[in-house]
Scaffold this motif. Structure first.
Motif, PDB file in Angstrom:
ATOM      1  N   GLU A   1       3.776  -8.668  10.710  1.00 28.51           N
ATOM      2  CA  GLU A   1       3.615  -8.995   9.289  1.00 28.51           C
ATOM      3  C   GLU A   1       4.906  -8.839   8.501  1.00 28.51           C
ATOM      4  O   GLU A   1       4.922  -9.132   7.313  1.00 28.51           O
ATOM      5  CB  GLU A   1       2.556  -8.107   8.631  1.00 28.51           C
ATOM      6  CG  GLU A   1       1.135  -8.355   9.095  1.00 28.51           C
ATOM      7  CD  GLU A   1       0.722  -7.387  10.179  1.00 28.51           C
ATOM      8  OE1 GLU A   1       1.617  -6.893  10.905  1.00 28.51           O
ATOM      9  OE2 GLU A   1      -0.492  -7.138  10.316  1.00 28.51           O
TER      10      GLU A   1
ATOM     11  N   ASP B   1       4.407   1.214  11.652  1.00 28.85           N
ATOM     12  CA  ASP B   1       3.218   1.348  12.502  1.00 28.85           C
ATOM     13  C   ASP B   1       1.936   0.985  11.759  1.00 28.85           C
ATOM     14  O   ASP B   1       0.984   0.495  12.355  1.00 28.85           O
ATOM     15  CB  ASP B   1       3.091   2.789  13.018  1.00 28.85           C
ATOM     16  CG  ASP B   1       4.219   3.161  13.958  1.00 28.85           C
ATOM     17  OD1 ASP B   1       4.915   2.230  14.432  1.00 28.85           O
ATOM     18  OD2 ASP B   1       4.422   4.365  14.207  1.00 28.85           O
ATOM     19  N   LEU B   2       1.929   1.249  10.460  1.00 23.00           N
ATOM     20  CA  LEU B   2       0.689   1.039   9.712  1.00 23.00           C
ATOM     21  C   LEU B   2       0.571  -0.382   9.172  1.00 23.00           C
ATOM     22  O   LEU B   2      -0.501  -0.983   9.239  1.00 23.00           O
ATOM     23  CB  LEU B   2       0.614   2.050   8.556  1.00 23.00           C
ATOM     24  CG  LEU B   2      -0.667   2.014   7.721  1.00 23.00           C
ATOM     25  CD1 LEU B   2      -1.903   2.172   8.600  1.00 23.00           C
ATOM     26  CD2 LEU B   2      -0.635   3.116   6.661  1.00 23.00           C
ATOM     27  N   TYR B   3       1.668  -0.929   8.642  1.00 22.40           N
ATOM     28  CA  TYR B   3       1.550  -2.198   7.919  1.00 22.40           C
ATOM     29  C   TYR B   3       2.124  -3.405   8.661  1.00 22.40           C
ATOM     30  O   TYR B   3       2.005  -4.528   8.178  1.00 22.40           O
ATOM     31  CB  TYR B   3       2.197  -2.070   6.531  1.00 22.40           C
ATOM     32  CG  TYR B   3       1.399  -1.170   5.612  1.00 22.40           C
ATOM     33  CD1 TYR B   3       0.182  -1.592   5.081  1.00 22.40           C
ATOM     34  CD2 TYR B   3       1.832   0.121   5.293  1.00 22.40           C
ATOM     35  CE1 TYR B   3      -0.561  -0.770   4.251  1.00 22.40           C
ATOM     36  CE2 TYR B   3       1.088   0.951   4.464  1.00 22.40           C
ATOM     37  CZ  TYR B   3      -0.107   0.501   3.942  1.00 22.40           C
ATOM     38  OH  TYR B   3      -0.869   1.310   3.120  1.00 22.40           O
ATOM     39  N   THR B   4       2.761  -3.192   9.810  1.00 23.19           N
ATOM     40  CA  THR B   4       3.332  -4.355  10.522  1.00 23.19           C
ATOM     41  C   THR B   4       3.005  -4.304  12.014  1.00 23.19           C
ATOM     42  O   THR B   4       3.868  -4.527  12.851  1.00 23.19           O
ATOM     43  CB  THR B   4       4.869  -4.464  10.328  1.00 23.19           C
ATOM     44  OG1 THR B   4       5.499  -3.301  10.904  1.00 23.19           O
ATOM     45  CG2 THR B   4       5.240  -4.528   8.866  1.00 23.19           C
ATOM     46  N   ARG B   5       1.735  -4.047  12.351  1.00 21.81           N
ATOM     47  CA  ARG B   5       1.372  -4.025  13.779  1.00 21.81           C
ATOM     48  C   ARG B   5       1.306  -5.416  14.382  1.00 21.81           C
ATOM     49  O   ARG B   5       1.239  -5.580  15.581  1.00 21.81           O
ATOM     50  CB  ARG B   5       0.018  -3.327  13.966  1.00 21.81           C
ATOM     51  CG  ARG B   5       0.073  -1.816  13.813  1.00 21.81           C
ATOM     52  CD  ARG B   5      -1.177  -1.156  14.375  1.00 21.81           C
ATOM     53  NE  ARG B   5      -2.397  -1.617  13.739  1.00 21.81           N
ATOM     54  CZ  ARG B   5      -2.798  -1.208  12.530  1.00 21.81           C
ATOM     55  NH1 ARG B   5      -2.072  -0.350  11.845  1.00 21.81           N
ATOM     56  NH2 ARG B   5      -3.927  -1.655  12.017  1.00 21.81           N
ATOM     57  N   ARG B   6       1.260  -6.455  13.527  1.00 26.42           N
ATOM     58  CA  ARG B   6       1.112  -7.820  14.055  1.00 26.42           C
ATOM     59  C   ARG B   6       2.154  -8.760  13.432  1.00 26.42           C
ATOM     60  O   ARG B   6       1.795  -9.824  12.916  1.00 26.42           O
ATOM     61  CB  ARG B   6      -0.295  -8.329  13.771  1.00 26.42           C
ATOM     62  CG  ARG B   6      -1.355  -7.626  14.610  1.00 26.42           C
ATOM     63  CD  ARG B   6      -2.750  -8.114  14.292  1.00 26.42           C
ATOM     64  NE  ARG B   6      -3.739  -7.535  15.183  1.00 26.42           N
ATOM     65  CZ  ARG B   6      -4.241  -6.320  15.063  1.00 26.42           C
ATOM     66  NH1 ARG B   6      -3.845  -5.547  14.075  1.00 26.42           N
ATOM     67  NH2 ARG B   6      -5.119  -5.880  15.922  1.00 26.42           N
TER      68      ARG B   6
ATOM     69  N   MET C   1      10.705   9.046   8.195  1.00 27.52           N
ATOM     70  CA  MET C   1       9.337   9.020   8.721  1.00 27.52           C
ATOM     71  C   MET C   1       8.490   8.005   7.955  1.00 27.52           C
ATOM     72  O   MET C   1       7.638   7.322   8.540  1.00 27.52           O
ATOM     73  CB  MET C   1       8.699  10.409   8.627  1.00 27.52           C
ATOM     74  CG  MET C   1       7.336  10.468   9.290  1.00 27.52           C
ATOM     75  SD  MET C   1       6.413  11.951   8.842  1.00 27.52           S
ATOM     76  CE  MET C   1       7.093  13.140   9.952  1.00 27.52           C
TER      77      MET C   1
ATOM     78  N   GLY D   1       0.838  -1.196   0.000  1.00 30.24           N
ATOM     79  CA  GLY D   1       0.000   0.000   0.000  1.00 30.24           C
ATOM     80  C   GLY D   1       0.866   1.236   0.000  1.00 30.24           C
ATOM     81  O   GLY D   1       2.054   1.168  -0.347  1.00 30.24           O
ATOM     82  N   SER D   2       0.269   2.340   0.386  1.00 33.39           N
ATOM     83  CA  SER D   2       1.008   3.593   0.354  1.00 33.39           C
ATOM     84  C   SER D   2       0.756   4.374   1.623  1.00 33.39           C
ATOM     85  O   SER D   2      -0.106   4.006   2.435  1.00 33.39           O
ATOM     86  CB  SER D   2       0.567   4.422  -0.858  1.00 33.39           C
ATOM     87  OG  SER D   2      -0.770   4.841  -0.693  1.00 33.39           O
ATOM     88  N   LEU D   3       1.510   5.429   1.817  1.00 34.56           N
ATOM     89  CA  LEU D   3       1.286   6.341   2.937  1.00 34.56           C
ATOM     90  C   LEU D   3       1.944   7.679   2.621  1.00 34.56           C
ATOM     91  O   LEU D   3       2.709   7.799   1.665  1.00 34.56           O
ATOM     92  CB  LEU D   3       1.847   5.751   4.243  1.00 34.56           C
ATOM     93  CG  LEU D   3       3.291   5.247   4.262  1.00 34.56           C
ATOM     94  CD1 LEU D   3       4.293   6.384   4.334  1.00 34.56           C
ATOM     95  CD2 LEU D   3       3.488   4.337   5.475  1.00 34.56           C
ATOM     96  N   HIS D   4       1.631   8.663   3.427  1.00 32.79           N
ATOM     97  CA  HIS D   4       2.264   9.961   3.282  1.00 32.79           C
ATOM     98  C   HIS D   4       3.251  10.171   4.413  1.00 32.79           C
ATOM     99  O   HIS D   4       2.983   9.796   5.556  1.00 32.79           O
ATOM    100  CB  HIS D   4       1.210  11.081   3.334  1.00 32.79           C
ATOM    101  CG  HIS D   4       0.336  11.123   2.129  1.00 32.79           C
ATOM    102  ND1 HIS D   4       0.590  11.944   1.065  1.00 32.79           N
ATOM    103  CD2 HIS D   4      -0.774  10.423   1.797  1.00 32.79           C
ATOM    104  CE1 HIS D   4      -0.346  11.771   0.144  1.00 32.79           C
ATOM    105  NE2 HIS D   4      -1.187  10.845   0.567  1.00 32.79           N
TER     106      HIS D   4
END
Lengths: 98, 327
Positions: free
Chosen positions: A51, A44-49, A37, A28-31
């Motif tokens: 992954e 924080d967004l894609y590997t909270r568990r 950063m 996915g993507s993020l800003h």
């Protein structure tokens, strides 16, 4: 439709290696304001568990992509070379291990 | 032009773009960001994904209000993780919307200016800690009914975001139900709190599936495009069938005198939600609409200096690196 790139943090694409032995895969993507950063946000967004064991981030604008048309002649060179596939070759059934 | 983003589509006439799109949908294959797609499909998706993202972001508030008041460190940590997940779900979905050419800052503006909607359910107040449990059980349970079929939605990035989200919703629903089981083993007062929360959240949860099928103008087209896989009434029925035995096990009564098993149909019969109430809440007149949007606006405005400072820092670092390289 306005362009977000000028108005805020730039867009990054995120790639995660799920575990050792696997390729990084686009998730996915993020800003983010900068590369560092982007990495911490991706964590924080894609590997909270659990992954991922490794993350790549890259500014979306730095990705060069083929055209969006899947019938594009760009892919023609791979379409007409049946001899690249093992099934092209007739081998008698009684030849073992081939 | 970036990897994820789509150009505005050109007319479909020339070389069978519409036919190719239709054939992809018919074969149950996914539409990907840079494919040609009808403008209606793109607009419908942007609207649906943005509303869904906004719901996740606004959805942080009703439960977030209980983080500081959670009764134990365990419950606090769980609630924290859950609210953080809601933020994450919002971001996955904004990311999917951006692949269609939407702009994230623009979507946020639309939300805080009231030009785009979010789920009606988050306009109800959380009056006791039992509400946190009931939200997990009902609201996340309803979200699961809605979202599992969306994992097969025809638009690739949306479907993939839903796969991630569904994996996490299961934790949300289970922590809620476990919280309620714990309260039901407590005092009479705690059991009353649970029943009260059930009474308040049941009907709004049924409304989450949207208006009845005969009054859902966009449904047919969304189903033809396979953006949506089941009708509102079908999903609502599934939710009721799923929830009734869970309520029995928990020892609470669902507040619907018409609710009963229909042997013939193999489903539960149930009463009709107050559709006028749903219309009012959607149009901005629910118990908490103004508060929710105001809170989001304040957070956005108070965060402006952080966003600017981070950009200034990034520019300074980049300049230093450039000078270092030149020296």
């Amino acid at each position: 439709m306005s362009t977000g790139e000028q108005r805020g943090w730039p867009l990054y694409e995120v790639f995660v290696r799920g575990k050792r032995g696997l390729n990084h895969v686009h998730v996915g993507s993020l800003h983010a304001a900068d590369d560092r950063m982007a990495l911490t946000h991706a964590r924080d967004l894609y590997t909270r568990r659990n992954e991922g064991v490794s993350i790549w981030v890259v500014r979306s604008e730095h990705i060069t992509a083929s055209t969006r048309d899947e019938k594009d002649p760009f892919f023609d060179p791979s379409a007409d070379k049946v001899y690249r596939h093992p099934t092209f070759y007739d081998i008698p059934d009684d030849v073992p291990h081939i | 032009m970036t990897a994820g983003q789509a150009k505005p589509a050109e007319p479909a006439v020339a070389d069978g773009l519409q036919e190719r799109f239709d054939a992809t949908i018919a074969r149950d294959q996914r539409i990907e960001p840079r494919d040609w797609m009808p403008e209606g499909y793109r607009a419908t998706l942007i609207r649906q994904i943005a509303q869904h993202a906004h719901s996740e972001i606004i959805g942080m508030q009703p439960e977030g209000e209980w983080i500081t008041r959670a009764p134990s460190l365990r419950r606090k940590a769980i609630l924290f993780a859950k609210v953080q997940d809601e933020a994450g779900h919002g971001l996955y979905l904004y990311s999917a919307a951006e692949t269609l050419g939407a702009d994230r800052a623009d979507l946020t503006e639309r939300l805080i200016e009231g030009r785009q909607k979010y789920s009606s359910i988050f306009n109800y107040p959380t009056l006791s800690f039992a509400d946190v449990g009931v939200i997990g059980w009902f609201v996340d349970g309803a979200a699961i009914c809605n979202q599992v079929p969306l994992c097969r939605s025809s638009y690739g990035p949306y479907a993939r975001a839903m796969v991630r989200i569904c994996k996490e919703e299961s934790f949300h629903q289970r922590q809620g139900y476990e919280l309620l089981m714990t309260m039901m083993r407590g005092t009479d007062a705690q059991r009353e709190m649970v029943q009260d929360a059930v009474n308040r959240w049941w009907w709004p949860s049924l409304m989450m599936f949207g208006p009845p099928d005969d009054n859902s103008p966009n449904s047919a087209r969304s189903m033809a495009w396979k953006i949506k896989r089941h009708s509102n009434d079908e999903l609502r029925r599934r939710f009721v069938d799923m929830t009734v035995p869970q309520a029995e096990k928990l020892g609470v009564t669902l507040p619907d005198p018409e609710l009963r098993w229909n042997e013939e149909r193999g489903h539960h019969d149930f009463g009709t939600p107050d559709w006028d109430e749903l219309t009012r809440v959607i149009q901005g007149d629910g118990p908490c609409n103004a508060r929710r949007v105001e809170r989001r606006r304040t957070a956005h405005e108070e965060g402006a200096w952080v966003r600017e400072a981070a950009l200034a820092h990034a520019a300074k670092q980049a300049a230093r690196t450039a000078r270092g390289a030149a020296a």
